[in-house]
Design an enzyme around this catalytic site. Structure first.
Site, PDB file in Angstrom:
ATOM      1  N   HIS A   1       0.813  -1.228   0.000  1.00 22.69           N
ATOM      2  CA  HIS A   1       0.000   0.000   0.000  1.00 22.69           C
ATOM      3  C   HIS A   1       0.846   1.277   0.000  1.00 22.69           C
ATOM      4  O   HIS A   1       0.292   2.367  -0.175  1.00 22.69           O
ATOM      5  CB  HIS A   1      -0.926   0.040   1.210  1.00 22.69           C
TER       6      HIS A   1
ATOM      7  N   ASP B   1      -3.151 -10.630  -2.236  1.00 15.72           N
ATOM      8  CA  ASP B   1      -3.732 -10.050  -1.023  1.00 15.72           C
ATOM      9  C   ASP B   1      -5.175  -9.627  -1.322  1.00 15.72           C
ATOM     10  O   ASP B   1      -5.505  -9.261  -2.455  1.00 15.72           O
ATOM     11  CB  ASP B   1      -2.908  -8.837  -0.613  1.00 15.72           C
TER      12      ASP B   1
ATOM     13  N   HIS C   1      -6.692  -7.006  -0.460  1.00 18.75           N
ATOM     14  CA  HIS C   1      -6.763  -5.572  -0.714  1.00 18.75           C
ATOM     15  C   HIS C   1      -5.921  -5.223  -1.938  1.00 18.75           C
ATOM     16  O   HIS C   1      -4.855  -5.802  -2.153  1.00 18.75           O
ATOM     17  CB  HIS C   1      -6.260  -4.778   0.492  1.00 18.75           C
TER      18      HIS C   1
ATOM     19  N   ASP D   1      -5.131 -12.640   3.536  1.00 15.66           N
ATOM     20  CA  ASP D   1      -6.378 -12.130   4.091  1.00 15.66           C
ATOM     21  C   ASP D   1      -7.583 -12.370   3.181  1.00 15.66           C
ATOM     22  O   ASP D   1      -8.686 -11.932   3.494  1.00 15.66           O
ATOM     23  CB  ASP D   1      -6.261 -10.644   4.439  1.00 15.66           C
TER      24      ASP D   1
END
Length: 309
Positions: free
Chosen positions: A122, A159, A161, A243
């Site tokens: 990120h 991931d 996200h 996740d």
């Protein structure tokens, strides 16, 4: 040839506030799950500024070094914090990713899993966010291109996200194919299909809540693998977030531990066909501790099996 594990005790020194999902226990549980496995175990070095400057400007490094607290906790955004050990941990995480490239290119290991924190996907060019300070995988990919002279690399980010930081850092890098699967809508709100990069080298694959392993396997087989085969990378990077597991508290994708093992198996086999088996995998998310530990173990087992072939 063996699989290597890169980590460092300093990565336990990044301490988020109590109740924060990106906690020290994540790395503890991952390393416990990998105990006893046939791995070449090495300490992650500190990244040097030259490596970080392949992606981040000097202003970003200066700002983080100036902000790093001697005591207490500094909040950088809604969910990103620094404590006295955070910057050193972040330098280890980026340094581990860079060292992993060197190990694979130098023939020290067939593939490498970098078990460090804070995660990286990120972190944007001049903006730490989403628990991340440096773009670990992006930095390592640029290191492979600039220092080792590779012509093309590919990154798969599974991931849950979107890897907005990796996308931002490599937006203008036509030699790096970036593929991200991620739940949408979900933090950070980026990752639409029309976000293609300056050279059309970015592919975002948004997933609806409830996507299960059967559908994900079809996406990997029918979309992701053909894209990578056509690109012909000389190294494959994995942003290994766990996740998307059905038990994770921060999202609603329904992958199982076995799915993560299968995903890794298929991507490692692909690497064996197109880039001599060169794989560097870096830990990203995963916030249910038992699911994270089991999934990371399945991931590494698949890397070990691929490296032994």
């Amino acid at each position: 040839m063996t699989t290597a594990l890169l980590t460092h005790p300093d990565c336990h020194g990044h301490i988020n506030p109590e109740g924060h999902p990106e906690q020290v226990a994540r790395l503890h549980e991952v390393l416990k799950a990998l105990h006893g496995k046939d791995l070449l175990r090495k300490e992650a070095p500190l990244a040097d500024d030259a490596s970080l400057l392949l992606c981040h400007p000097q202003a970003h490094l200066d700002a983080l070094n100036a902000a790093a607290p001697d005591t207490g906790t500094l909040q950088l955004d809604a969910d990103t914090y620094m404590t006295p050990g955070s910057l050193t941990a972040a330098y280890r995480a980026a340094g581990g990713a860079v060292r992993a490239v060197d190990m694979v290119m130098g023939g020290e290991a067939a593939n490498v899993f970098v078990a460090c924190r804070p995660p990286g996907h990120h972190a944007e060019t001049e903006r730490p966010m989403g628990f991340c300070l440096f773009g670990n995988v992006a930095v390592a990919a640029r290191h492979a291109l600039e220092v080792h002279g590779l012509k093309r690399v590919a990154i798969v980010d599974f991931d849950v996200h979107h890897g907005n930081g990796t996308q931002d850092l490599l937006w203008d890098e036509g030699r790096a194919l970036f593929i991200s699967t991620h739940q949408m809508p979900l933090y950070p709100g980026t990752g639409a299909q029309h976000e293609r990069g300056a050279h059309g080298q970015i592919t975002n694959i948004p997933l609806s809540a409830g996507t299960d392993g059967g559908l994900y396997r079809k996406i990997l087989t029918n979309r992701i693998i053909p894209l990578i085969e056509a690109f012909e990378p000389e190294m494959l990077f994995l942003s290994a977030g766990f996740d998307a597991h059905k038990d994770d508290p921060l999202a609603s994708i329904d992958l199982s531990t076995e799915d993560f093992g299968w995903i890794t198996q298929e991507l490692a086999a692909l690497a064996g066909r197109v880039c001599g088996g060169r794989v560097v995998s870096c830990l990203e998310g995963g916030y249910n501790l038992p699911a994270l530990a089991a999934s990371a173990a399945a991931h590494v087992d698949a890397l070990i099996a691929a490296g032994a072939r």
